[in-house]
Design a protein around this motif. Structure first.
Motif, PDB file in Angstrom:
ATOM      1  N   ALA A 186       0.650  -1.219  -0.177  1.00  0.00           N
ATOM      2  CA  ALA A 186       0.227   0.080   0.124  1.00  0.00           C
ATOM      3  C   ALA A 186       0.717   1.311   0.120  1.00  0.00           C
ATOM      4  N   PHE A 187       1.641   1.328   0.748  1.00  0.00           N
ATOM      5  CA  PHE A 187       2.667   2.630   0.989  1.00  0.00           C
ATOM      6  C   PHE A 187       3.629   2.688  -0.333  1.00  0.00           C
ATOM      7  N   GLY A 188       4.196   1.719  -0.446  1.00  0.00           N
ATOM      8  CA  GLY A 188       5.113   1.501  -1.572  1.00  0.00           C
ATOM      9  C   GLY A 188       4.392   1.914  -2.933  1.00  0.00           C
ATOM     10  N   ALA A 189       3.306   1.384  -3.171  1.00  0.00           N
ATOM     11  CA  ALA A 189       2.384   1.839  -4.476  1.00  0.00           C
ATOM     12  C   ALA A 189       1.841   3.245  -4.449  1.00  0.00           C
TER      13      ALA A 189
ATOM     14  N   MET B   9       0.841  -1.690  -8.702  1.00  0.00           N
ATOM     15  CA  MET B   9      -0.365  -0.901  -7.904  1.00  0.00           C
ATOM     16  C   MET B   9       0.161   0.419  -8.070  1.00  0.00           C
ATOM     17  N   GLY B  10       1.566   0.704  -8.203  1.00  0.00           N
ATOM     18  CA  GLY B  10       2.081   2.145  -8.153  1.00  0.00           C
ATOM     19  C   GLY B  10       1.395   2.968  -9.441  1.00  0.00           C
ATOM     20  N   LEU B  11       0.871   2.152 -10.400  1.00  0.00           N
ATOM     21  CA  LEU B  11       0.116   3.064 -11.446  1.00  0.00           C
ATOM     22  C   LEU B  11      -1.177   3.194 -11.187  1.00  0.00           C
ATOM     23  N   TYR B  12      -1.765   2.914 -10.164  1.00  0.00           N
ATOM     24  CA  TYR B  12      -3.270   3.262  -9.630  1.00  0.00           C
ATOM     25  C   TYR B  12      -3.182   4.743  -9.217  1.00  0.00           C
ATOM     26  N   GLY B  13      -4.004   5.732  -9.654  1.00  0.00           N
ATOM     27  CA  GLY B  13      -4.096   7.103  -9.336  1.00  0.00           C
ATOM     28  C   GLY B  13      -3.260   8.008  -9.594  1.00  0.00           C
ATOM     29  N   TRP B  14      -2.081   7.563 -10.358  1.00  0.00           N
ATOM     30  CA  TRP B  14      -1.054   8.578 -10.723  1.00  0.00           C
ATOM     31  C   TRP B  14      -1.839   9.736 -11.426  1.00  0.00           C
TER      32      TRP B  14
ATOM     33  N   LEU C 169      -5.797   9.516   0.846  1.00  0.00           N
ATOM     34  CA  LEU C 169      -7.077   8.926   0.358  1.00  0.00           C
ATOM     35  C   LEU C 169      -6.725   7.763  -0.639  1.00  0.00           C
ATOM     36  N   THR C 170      -5.407   7.829  -1.102  1.00  0.00           N
ATOM     37  CA  THR C 170      -5.113   6.695  -1.969  1.00  0.00           C
ATOM     38  C   THR C 170      -4.830   5.450  -1.301  1.00  0.00           C
ATOM     39  N   VAL C 171      -4.334   5.369  -0.041  1.00  0.00           N
ATOM     40  CA  VAL C 171      -3.817   4.386   0.515  1.00  0.00           C
ATOM     41  C   VAL C 171      -4.889   3.227   0.721  1.00  0.00           C
TER      42      VAL C 171
ATOM     43  N   THR D 144      -8.383   0.702   6.620  1.00  0.00           N
ATOM     44  CA  THR D 144      -8.937   1.829   5.822  1.00  0.00           C
ATOM     45  C   THR D 144      -9.581   2.759   6.291  1.00  0.00           C
ATOM     46  N   LEU D 145     -10.416   2.336   7.431  1.00  0.00           N
ATOM     47  CA  LEU D 145     -11.247   3.404   8.098  1.00  0.00           C
ATOM     48  C   LEU D 145     -10.424   4.421   8.785  1.00  0.00           C
ATOM     49  N   ALA D 146      -9.150   3.912   9.558  1.00  0.00           N
ATOM     50  CA  ALA D 146      -8.500   4.580  10.276  1.00  0.00           C
ATOM     51  C   ALA D 146      -7.891   5.875   9.153  1.00  0.00           C
ATOM     52  N   VAL D 147      -7.171   5.036   8.208  1.00  0.00           N
ATOM     53  CA  VAL D 147      -6.482   5.928   7.388  1.00  0.00           C
ATOM     54  C   VAL D 147      -7.496   7.121   6.582  1.00  0.00           C
TER      55      VAL D 147
END
Length: 264
Positions: A70-73, A133-138, A190-192, A245-248
């Motif tokens: 998650a954090f890497g992507a 996964m890093g291509l998601y949301g760029w 919001l992306t995490v 996901t709720l916490a982030v």
């Protein structure tokens, strides 16, 4: 609720960083004498699965892998999108149109279909999976960085720095980026959660993190076969996904309210 989010994020980060020391057993170790042991077993606090593997140990390792993805992507996506947004704002013209065309193409194509195609064709490895996964949301970061960079240039301070001889890289990295960093950080929070859910979905389908490695989605996918006989196999990682996901998301909303000057 914000305090809950901060405490939970700190907790799972500590768990992920200390996973090698706090796991009671190796996450691949078998205990065939205690297969499908109930939670609160003297030797297995969260029970075991069909193969006798300790659910708590697998959950701890799964948290580390899922957070790494998650954090890497998210970091890859933010860096890629911000760089392309700055290029579009600096060169304008054909470069800007090309970047915006790529962003429109990315937004128009369902990312899940793209991910399924790439993983089916190239196979799966953890570095490849994180890069994918890093291509998601760029495209979100690209649009935000482009718009804010153009706005910063119109305010005058960026042009003043250029006039005293600063290079374009220095202007964008030392002057424009710090002024738009708050917006980008909120976008990352919001992306995490989205990446966590996407990774969980792909792992649930068997196309994410591959055995013997484990992740939260991988555990949920394995536990669905024993939902009626041993629901704790699936409930432990599923609850972790929901709470994370709720916490982030809660912390992201709080940061947006704190960092957005228009909401003060």
């Amino acid at each position: 609720m914000v305090w809950f989010g901060l405490i939970w994020i700190a907790f799972i980060l500590i768990v992920a960083l200390t996973a090698d020391w706090i796991t009671p057993y190796r996450f691949t170790a078998y205990d065939l004498r205690n297969r499908l042991a109930l939670p609160f077993h003297p030797q297995h606090w969260l029970g075991t699965d069909e193969l006798g593997r300790d659910v708590l140990s697998r959950l701890i390792v799964s948290i580390r892998i899922s957070l790494l993805v998650a954090f890497g992507a998210t970091l890859i996506s933010a860096v890629l999108g911000t760089v392309l947004g700055f290029l579009a704002a600096h060169f304008r013209g054909l470069v800007e149109q090309f970047v915006l065309m790529l962003a429109d193409f990315q937004a128009a194509m369902p990312f899940l279909i793209l991910a399924l195609s790439v993983l089916a064709f190239f196979g799966n490895a953890l570095p490849l999976f994180i890069g994918l996964m890093g291509l998601y949301g760029w495209e979100r970061y690209a649009r935000i960085a482009r718009g804010l960079a153009i706005s910063a240039g119109a305010q005058g301070y960026a042009g003043a720095v250029r006039q005293i001889g600063a290079s374009p890289a220095r202007v964008y990295l030392r002057h424009i980026l710090p002024n738009i960093a708050s917006t980008l950080i909120v976008s990352m929070t919001l992306t995490v959660p989205e990446v966590i859910l996407l990774e969980s979905g792909l792992s649930f389908l068997g196309l994410g993190v591959q055995p013997p490695m484990t992740s939260l989605g991988n555990m949920v996918g394995y536990g669905r076969e024993y939902l009626t006989r041993a629901p704790w196999i699936m409930l432990a990682p599923a609850c972790t996904i929901v709470l994370t996901t709720l916490a982030v998301s809660l912390v992201g909303d709080w940061l947006r309210d704190r960092l957005d000057p228009t909401l003060r």
